[in-house]
Enzyme design. Sequence first.
Site, short mmCIF file in Angstrom:
data_model
loop_
_atom_site.label_atom_id
_atom_site.label_comp_id
_atom_site.label_asym_id
_atom_site.label_seq_id
_atom_site.Cartn_x
_atom_site.Cartn_y
_atom_site.Cartn_z
N CYS A 1 0.34 -0.31 10.36
CA CYS A 1 0.05 -1.01 9.81
C CYS A 1 1.06 -1.53 8.51
O CYS A 1 1.89 -1.03 8.34
CB CYS A 1 -1.00 -0.47 8.45
SG CYS A 1 -1.68 -1.23 7.21
N CYS B 1 0.31 4.92 7.26
CA CYS B 1 -0.24 4.69 7.99
C CYS B 1 1.10 3.54 9.94
O CYS B 1 1.38 2.11 8.99
CB CYS B 1 -1.42 3.74 7.97
SG CYS B 1 -2.54 4.47 6.51
N ARG C 1 -17.62 -2.17 18.53
CA ARG C 1 -17.18 -3.97 17.96
C ARG C 1 -15.33 -4.38 18.26
O ARG C 1 -15.34 -3.18 18.34
CB ARG C 1 -16.72 -4.56 16.20
CG ARG C 1 -16.13 -5.78 16.20
CD ARG C 1 -15.59 -6.12 14.20
NE ARG C 1 -17.40 -5.71 13.77
CZ ARG C 1 -18.33 -4.93 12.78
NH1 ARG C 1 -17.18 -4.05 12.64
NH2 ARG C 1 -19.00 -4.87 12.66
N CYS D 1 -19.52 1.78 8.33
CA CYS D 1 -18.65 1.36 9.87
C CYS D 1 -17.58 1.55 9.97
O CYS D 1 -16.88 1.86 8.83
CB CYS D 1 -18.54 -0.48 9.06
SG CYS D 1 -17.11 -0.98 10.31
N CYS E 1 0.69 -1.05 0.15
CA CYS E 1 0.04 -0.06 -0.07
C CYS E 1 0.89 1.47 0.08
O CYS E 1 1.69 1.48 0.98
CB CYS E 1 -0.99 0.46 1.25
SG CYS E 1 -2.32 1.21 1.33
N CYS F 1 -16.57 -9.07 5.21
CA CYS F 1 -15.65 -7.89 5.31
C CYS F 1 -14.97 -8.10 4.41
O CYS F 1 -13.57 -8.72 4.76
CB CYS F 1 -15.37 -7.28 6.77
SG CYS F 1 -14.66 -5.75 6.31
N CYS G 1 -19.53 -6.44 3.32
CA CYS G 1 -18.90 -5.52 3.89
C CYS G 1 -17.73 -5.56 2.83
O CYS G 1 -17.39 -6.26 2.68
CB CYS G 1 -18.54 -5.60 5.09
SG CYS G 1 -17.58 -3.67 6.04
#
Length: 321
Positions: free
Chosen positions: A64, A61, A264, A192, A57, A101, A132
């Site tokens: 991550c 972040c 969650r 979400c 990616c 998801c 999702c």
Amino acid sequence: MTNPPVHPGKWKLAAIEALFDLPFMDLVFRAQGVHREHFDPNKVQLSTLLSIKTGGCPEDCGYCPQSARHEGSEAGQDMLSVDAVLQAAEQAKQAGATRFCMGAAWRSPKQRDLEPVLDMVRQVKAMGLETCATLGMLKDGQAQQLREAGLDYYNHNLDTAPEFYGEIITTRVYQDRLDTLDRVRDAGLSVCCGGIVGMGESRAQRAGLLAQLANLDPQPESVPVNMLVRVENTPLADTAELDPLEFVRTIAVARILMPTSHVRLSAGRTAMSEPLQALCFLSGANSIFYGEKLLTTGNPDVERDQQLLTKLGMSAESCHA
Ligand code: SAM
Ligand code: DTB
Ligand code: SF4
């Protein structure tokens, strides 16, 4: 890039901080009371995750393992085939999940990437599962296409307070996330949206994240509260562990601020004891990620989770697909 202050909403920061500061028993009791007004306290919603496109990616972040900017992070892989995704969805359904998801390590999907995802969504939905997806930032029209394919929820997290965001991510700003959330809402998808705690933020910043979430109008239907998974080779790998009771407080405050949302208990459960998870449920968590894997890191085994739910007299919420 700067992160501009975000609109003032109904919940004021001082009131949220006052909730965090309550004696623990008062806070948990109040959260459980709010929870019982809106939900069956013995039901839990089960979502299974699948990484349909792992690693490589371009975003940075700090938490991550899929960012190409962290040396030694997860290598970029091709997107999974539609068949492989359907097989995983079938397995999740057999194990008792009600929502599936699909996550991709993208900054934002290109149109040619979105086409196969639309196919996955159509077919997973046809299996009778709620759908999702979490694919990064969306451009005009993309949320609409996902909705038309049968997507129920779009996951897009605000992750932390606006004031702390720039310390964790420099390749996008808070407003970019809010813009995607608007597109998702405008397309008629359920939202979400949650965040991560334990990234070295202060209590005031945890309150700041919850203020952002609670002041979204309407509030998100689903609010994942992730405990940071400290993954090797990420900039946050050596962050000090957050006191577990502070995590429970965060869940309780989220429940009070967002009484009708599913809260969650998300990443980080492998490192949590059963009594700690029970405290999270007592504080109003009523959803979990269910299945051996999150996206790239581990999650408790299905058998262990089933045993835990049985011990607590809890059962899976039925599917609304
Ligand atoms: N790339 C898309 C995005 O960022 O929106 C979708 C996938 S991204 C991995 C989804 C979410 O996973 C992030 O917003 C973050 O909240 C969560 N996440 C990623 N790494 C994590 C970690 N180490 N611990 C806890 N949560 C994490
Ligand atoms: C969310 O809030 N947490 C999930 C899901 N939404 C996509 C992801 C957690 C990822 C944990 C790190 C990993 O497994 O790579
Ligand atoms: Fe990319 Fe999402 Fe990971 Fe950020 S959280 S690096 S956008 S996959």
